[in-house]
Enzyme design. Structure first.
Site, PDB file in Angstrom:
ATOM      1  N   HIS A 128      11.242  -2.588  -0.191  1.00  0.00           N
ATOM      2  CA  HIS A 128      10.523  -3.839  -0.536  1.00  0.00           C
ATOM      3  C   HIS A 128       9.897  -3.810  -2.100  1.00  0.00           C
ATOM      4  CE1 HIS A 128       6.197  -3.089   0.228  1.00  0.00           C
ATOM      5  NE2 HIS A 128       6.770  -2.571   1.251  1.00  0.00           N
ATOM      6  N   GLU A 192       5.404  -7.652   2.479  1.00  0.00           N
ATOM      7  CA  GLU A 192       3.833  -7.497   2.620  1.00  0.00           C
ATOM      8  C   GLU A 192       3.394  -8.793   3.364  1.00  0.00           C
ATOM      9  OE1 GLU A 192       2.288  -5.006   2.454  1.00  0.00           O
ATOM     10  OE2 GLU A 192       3.290  -3.707   0.938  1.00  0.00           O
TER      11      GLU A 192
END
Length: 428
Positions: A128, A192
């Site tokens: 990510h 996140e």
């Protein structure tokens, strides 16, 4: 006799203490030396992959520095775009087919890059691009290296994972390895904050593959992650009645006081025996000090080891919230589910054995760990695809201003990931 052979031979002619010092100075050859000295039973390393990983170290660190010095918090559209462009540029150089997908309702664009080989195995790797750090963090504390550790926002979570993925693919190209059927590199823009804008994409792409490796950070003890908790957010809202705090406080119904009461009692829905945690982390009751607040709210981080615990926590919270401290206040609580748990399965244990064997080739040993953190690997596991996590660069201090990556973990981790891709390609 080659230079490396002479180096190894001279190393073993030294006393034990000197031999250790020599090994630490060998750079790329240290891994081969360690293999010969301490792991004679292990299979020999793939020298091409090891040499390529060693040669990639400095270049990989330079790319990591460039990425870390870009703020790319989950809400930073501009920063996420810059990191994406860097990654896509490198993937195009490797000949990957690039597809992009919006991450609605979150900013940024997800990337799916595909490399086609000559074999049959379809392998998914994931990382990510977003971090937990606010805008301005990179300028205030840019990338730097001190005492063997690289520091900076997102240096190991998960820009180290992005860089590891890119350079593992570079290594395969450099040594001419194309025995895979397909390698797909999926770059998420909002992990996140629960991958709300990417979950459906991850699940869809995962189903098209045989196996997956998630490039979350390597654990501080040089570990991989075989099991993860699921995540959720408990949302608590209290409605009261405003009044003058000095003149007529009795006319009000203090939402902040009720919120405090609820936070204390709802926190007890955690259960250590079930590995369930409930931690209230955000409380809000804005307004002037001389006014009894009419509204207040709170959010709690909830982590569970089994999906059933989500239901249990939510039901218990709703029941317990009926016990109010302030009469005539209104209390509402609900659970917003995020990433599911990733259980330890026989399929992941098979991947563990493969990884342990590969690391032993270079004289190193992995720790195998569980984590309270949620990650995209959970989504992959949820659709029944074997997955192992933690293939990024080793580091610590995750989500703090002192987040770091171990510089000397770069070469071993690039070797581990590239060799996993090779062995998985050959494994039927």
């Amino acid at each position: 006799m080659t230079t490396r052979t002479r180096l190894i031979a001279s190393t073993f002619s030294l006393p034990t203490h000197s031999r250790r010092l020599a090994r630490s100075a060998c750079h790329g050859a240290v891994l081969a030396c360690a293999l010969l000295a301490g792991n004679a039973m292990a299979q020999k390393p793939h020298q091409g992959a090891l040499d390529a990983a060693t040669q990639s170290k400095d270049e990989a660190l330079k790319m990591l520095e460039r990425m870390v010095n870009i703020d790319s918090g989950s809400a930073s559209t501009e920063g996420l775009d810059k990191v994406r462009e860097m990654a896509v540029d490198e993937l195009r150089k490797l000949g990957a087919r690039i597809e992009t997908f919006p991450a609605d309702p979150h900013p940024g664009t997800n990337v799916v890059a595909t490399l086609t080989g000559q074999g049959k195995k379809k392998i998914l790797i994931l990382a990510h691009m977003d971090t937990v750090f606010k805008e301005g963090t990179a300028a205030a504390k840019p990338f730097y290296i001190k005492d063997g550790r690289a520091y900076g926002p997102g240096v190991m979570d998960d820009k180290g994972g992005v860089v590891a993925g890119l350079y593992a693919l570079k290594i395969l190209q450099q040594i001419g390895f194309k025995d895979y059927g397909q390698i797909t590199f999926l770059l998420d823009t909002n992990e996140e904050v629960g991958s709300v804008g990417t979950s459906a994409l991850i699940e869809r792409i995962a189903k098209q593959h045989d196996v997956a490796l998630n490039l979350e950070p390597g654990r501080p003890a040089d570990g991989l992650v075989v099991e993860r908790k699921g995540s959720a957010t408990a949302l608590l809202e209290v409605k009261g009645v405003a009044a003058h705090a000095g003149v007529a406080p009795e006319a009000g119904r203090n939402a902040a006081m009720e919120l405090a009461h609820q936070v204390l009692q709802l926190s007890k829905t955690g259960d250590a025996a079930k590995k369930t945690t409930v931690n209230f982390t955000v409380l809000t009751a804005n307004g002037p000090t001389n006014v009894i607040p009419a509204a207040a709210s709170a959010k709690a981080d909830v982590r569970v080891a089994t999906p059933e615990e989500f239901d249990r926590v939510e039901k218990d919270m709703v029941r317990i919230a009926q016990n109010k401290l302030i009469p005539e206040t209104e209390v509402r609580v609900r659970l917003s589910r995020g990433l599911p748990p990733m259980p330890r399965l026989p399929s992941s244990d098979k991947l563990v054995k493969m990884a342990e064997g590969i690391y032993a080739e270079i004289g190193k040993k992995l720790t195998i760990e569980s984590s309270g953190g949620a990650a995209d690997a959970s989504l992959v596991a949820g659709v029944g695809i074997p997955v192992l996590d933690g293939f990024g660069i080793v580091g610590g201090g995750i989500h703090t201003p002192e987040e770091y990556a171990e510089v000397e973990s770069v070469v071993p981790r690039l070797y581990l990931l590239s060799r996993m891709l090779m062995d998985l390609s050959a494994n039927n």
